[in-house]
Design an enzyme around this catalytic site. Sequence first.
Site, PDB file in Angstrom:
ATOM      1  N   GLY A  74       0.811  -1.212   0.000  1.00 38.98           N
ATOM      2  CA  GLY A  74       0.000   0.000   0.000  1.00 38.98           C
ATOM      3  C   GLY A  74       0.840   1.255   0.000  1.00 38.98           C
ATOM      4  O   GLY A  74       0.504   2.241   0.651  1.00 38.98           O
ATOM      5  N   THR A  77      -0.014   5.573  -1.695  1.00 39.80           N
ATOM      6  CA  THR A  77      -0.653   6.750  -1.108  1.00 39.80           C
ATOM      7  C   THR A  77      -0.550   6.702   0.415  1.00 39.80           C
ATOM      8  O   THR A  77      -0.172   5.690   1.003  1.00 39.80           O
ATOM      9  CB  THR A  77      -2.152   6.825  -1.478  1.00 39.80           C
ATOM     10  N   GLY A  78      -0.916   7.800   1.042  1.00 35.48           N
ATOM     11  CA  GLY A  78      -1.096   7.855   2.491  1.00 35.48           C
ATOM     12  C   GLY A  78       0.139   7.544   3.312  1.00 35.48           C
ATOM     13  O   GLY A  78       1.275   7.916   2.975  1.00 35.48           O
ATOM     14  N   ILE A  79      -0.092   6.822   4.404  1.00 33.78           N
ATOM     15  CA  ILE A  79       0.986   6.499   5.332  1.00 33.78           C
ATOM     16  C   ILE A  79       2.030   5.607   4.669  1.00 33.78           C
ATOM     17  O   ILE A  79       3.232   5.771   4.891  1.00 33.78           O
ATOM     18  CB  ILE A  79       0.413   5.822   6.594  1.00 33.78           C
ATOM     19  N   GLY A  80       1.576   4.668   3.831  1.00 39.65           N
ATOM     20  CA  GLY A  80       2.516   3.794   3.126  1.00 39.65           C
ATOM     21  C   GLY A  80       3.433   4.575   2.202  1.00 39.65           C
ATOM     22  O   GLY A  80       4.635   4.293   2.117  1.00 39.65           O
ATOM     23  N   SER A 203      -4.108  -0.502  14.443  1.00 37.27           N
ATOM     24  CA  SER A 203      -4.782   0.754  14.789  1.00 37.27           C
ATOM     25  C   SER A 203      -5.292   0.702  16.215  1.00 37.27           C
ATOM     26  O   SER A 203      -5.662  -0.365  16.726  1.00 37.27           O
ATOM     27  CB  SER A 203      -5.958   1.008  13.842  1.00 37.27           C
ATOM     28  N   TYR A 229     -13.482  -3.345   9.978  1.00 37.05           N
ATOM     29  CA  TYR A 229     -12.152  -2.729  10.039  1.00 37.05           C
ATOM     30  C   TYR A 229     -11.545  -2.908  11.425  1.00 37.05           C
ATOM     31  O   TYR A 229     -10.374  -3.286  11.555  1.00 37.05           O
ATOM     32  CB  TYR A 229     -12.247  -1.247   9.683  1.00 37.05           C
TER      33      TYR A 229
END
Length: 353
Positions: A74, A77-80, A203, A229
């Site tokens: 992943g 995008t984002g944190i990855g 998380s 999730y």
Amino acid sequence: LVVCLICSFIVCFSFRVIGAMGLLSAYLFIAVNSTWLWILVLVVALYWVYMRVFIANYDTNIERTDGKTFIITGAETGIGRMTADLMASRGGHLIMACNDVHLGQIARDQIVARTNNKQVEVRHLDLSSLDSVRKFSKDFHDSVGKLDVLINNAAIACSPNPTTADGLNTIMQVNHFGPFLLTNLLLDLLKKSSPSRVVFVSSLFHHFHKFSMDNLNCDKQQLPNCRVYFNSKLANILTAKYFARMLQGTGVTVNTVHPGMALTDMTKKCSGSFIGILCNLWLNVFGKTPSEAAMTPAYAATEIKLAYVTGEHFADCKVSHCVANIAHNTNLQDKLFEKSAELVHLKSAEKHF
């Protein structure tokens, strides 16, 4: 009250400095002449300062990682994406395992331009397909043949399709079953390359799980996307702790991290509901940036002091004990492994311990 609360969010987000928030709070007090409104804005402002200044700890490790090979799922995008940037800046061979190869290539070009590390490559990996996971592993074995760090970062919080072609719940497959299979398939290379590490990005929201082994795949009772999730993030911790036990003495460590609440593409995709809009607004104000959130996964993946630390959970670049009690249940860890192995059709040749 709701309108005032939203206004206070906008105040914090728009100005992001204590002085400006104080001035605007004073203005609201004078304009509205309402003590409770002023107090509300002040409390929100102080909470923002508390979260951003006193709680957050950031990775200051600048140790080079030349000669090491990393996989980050992943990573487009984002944190990855930001974790990949941090890893690339320290050297080493970085594999960005991306579902969207186009976005991954754009991110890769930006990372190379910034870090001047040309050992960054993009490979396709669709965690919602067991065939894709197995193909990725085979190609990686054939072409690279060594692995120092695997960061299981990819995750989704909602999906238009409830199930995948494999008959698995989409959120559970991307967040748990896919990473579970990938880790198993790559364990032989991790052991061969030891000391090596596996990092599962979990998380804090795993605390809100409704976890049941009988309904692991949500086929007996449908659950809201958010609950699935939460369950998947608990499954990450249970799986990591199982691997940590099974791999004792092999030189492979397995840990989990809570990167922190951050506004990313994953959260933006779930903003269709009123609750989603409020959550994204909250993250805009109080959340970390993706760059800040990436520091804890990078810390767990590279910090020298953690060479022999395994089975732990990290938040804000330090060990965190904020883990649900159920995650320490070794019997549940064992059952989850066996059930997950059954659902992903894990073959005996794919088990490496």
